[in-house]
Design a protein around this motif. Structure first.
Motif, PDB file in Angstrom:
ATOM      1  N   THR A   1      -6.192   0.357   0.820  1.00  0.00           N
ATOM      2  CA  THR A   1      -6.086   0.988   2.131  1.00  0.00           C
ATOM      3  C   THR A   1      -5.064   0.226   2.974  1.00  0.00           C
TER       4      THR A   1
ATOM      5  N   TRP B   1       0.853  -1.185   0.000  1.00  0.00           N
ATOM      6  CA  TRP B   1       0.000   0.000   0.000  1.00  0.00           C
ATOM      7  C   TRP B   1       0.886   1.230   0.000  1.00  0.00           C
ATOM      8  N   ASN B   2       0.438   2.254  -0.713  1.00  0.00           N
ATOM      9  CA  ASN B   2       1.105   3.551  -0.674  1.00  0.00           C
ATOM     10  C   ASN B   2       0.050   4.637  -0.770  1.00  0.00           C
ATOM     11  N   ARG B   3       0.291   5.735  -0.070  1.00  0.00           N
ATOM     12  CA  ARG B   3      -0.700   6.826  -0.076  1.00  0.00           C
ATOM     13  C   ARG B   3      -0.974   7.297  -1.505  1.00  0.00           C
ATOM     14  N   THR B   4       0.089   7.428  -2.296  1.00  0.00           N
ATOM     15  CA  THR B   4      -0.069   7.689  -3.724  1.00  0.00           C
ATOM     16  C   THR B   4      -0.069   6.341  -4.424  1.00  0.00           C
TER      17      THR B   4
ATOM     18  N   THR C   1       3.665   9.887  10.599  1.00  0.00           N
ATOM     19  CA  THR C   1       3.077   9.154   9.475  1.00  0.00           C
ATOM     20  C   THR C   1       2.958   7.673   9.802  1.00  0.00           C
TER      21      THR C   1
ATOM     22  N   VAL D   1      -0.616   5.654   9.866  1.00  0.00           N
ATOM     23  CA  VAL D   1      -0.859   4.520   8.969  1.00  0.00           C
ATOM     24  C   VAL D   1      -1.080   3.243   9.767  1.00  0.00           C
TER      25      VAL D   1
END
Length: 284
Positions: A50, A30-33, A70, A74
């Motif tokens: 997610t 997973w990556n935010r972008t 962060t 997460v």
């Protein structure tokens, strides 16, 4: 088959993910972008929408994120199941490693403080050095991950923060080397000395440092493809200065931080940390 969830597929997390897939684990990323994670599907990873989707049912959670806040955000969003082993591999500093360990304890998650030494190329080559501190009974499970992404793991005991403190010590050295290289090369140019003589004279001496030979050409060519971005290096330098507090004078780290922050403020935060040369040389 061990299932690993890796949260954060940036400049370090992406090659780590590739090496984990090659090792044979079932990997979710997973990556935010999301666009930074999607290419990993071609390598065999499952791209999650997610953090919770990535973490569901995983045996091991890996975080490789920008900083402590962060990582906390997460991890909370991931809703990690009790008993999961959390390999916290981001560089977060002394204060935040304690906070993250408390979050893990409250969630009944096994916390392993495990920052890495190395940048983009060592990550691509699975040559990172892992500094780890965590319970003895999870070493085998953790080493499945560490062995896939690195060449060496140093277990430093069971107490969270032990590995992070050593990482800050090592970062202080790396940051100082980068800054000293920049200052020497900038001074050479200011004095009308051929900067190449800096490298020629130190050849074969006790102060011949490979790291200077790696970062120096970037500075001389004014070209900074990111191996480790200046913005993250500034964060690491700040963590070193904060950890030292009033106990010792870390003037070298403070100077490095000032130069890195100036480079970031001038719009060079995504370029390699060697771009601090521009601040040293007052080039903006």
């Amino acid at each position: 088959m061990t299932t690993v969830a890796l949260l954060g597929t940036g400049i370090m997390g992406h090659p780590m993910a590739k090496n984990l897939v090659r090792s044979g684990v079932a990997l979710r990323v997973w990556n935010r972008t999301r666009g930074k994670a999607e290419p990993l599907a071609e390598d065999g990873a499952t791209v999650a929408g997610t953090p919770a989707e990535a973490a569901e049912g995983a045996d091991v959670l890996v975080t490789m994120l920008a900083d402590g806040p962060t990582a906390a955000e997460v991890f909370t969003a991931a809703n990690v199941a009790p008993g999961t082993v959390w390999l916290q591999m981001s560089t977060v500093g002394v204060e935040w490693v304690g906070k993250l360990a408390e979050l893990a304890k409250a969630a009944d998650v096994v916390f392993v403080d495990s920052p890495v030494m190395g940048t983009k190329v060592p990550a691509e080559q699975a040559q990172l050095q892992v500094l780890a501190a965590g319970p003895d009974d999870v070493h085998e499970k953790a080493d499945l991950v560490f062995g896939a992404i690195g060449s060496n793991t140093r277990w430093l005991g069971v107490e969270p923060g032990t590995a992070t403190r050593l990482k800050l010590v090592m970062n202080a050295w790396v940051l100082a080397l980068t800054n000293a290289t920049a200052e020497s090369l900038a001074l050479a140019r200011a004095l009308g000395v051929d900067p190449q003589l800096f490298f020629d004279v130190m050849t074969g001496t006790g102060f011949d440092v490979g790291y200077a030979r790696m970062k120096g050409p970037l500075m001389l060519n004014d070209d900074y493809p990111a191996s480790f971005p200046a913005a993250l290096a500034a964060k690491d330098a700040r963590l070193v200065v904060e950890a030292a507090g009033d106990a010792i004078d870390v003037a070298g780290a403070a100077a490095t931080l000032a130069h890195l922050q100036a480079a970031v403020d001038a719009g060079h935060g995504e370029e390699d940390m060697a771009v601090l040369y521009r601040a040293v040389a007052k080039e903006g």
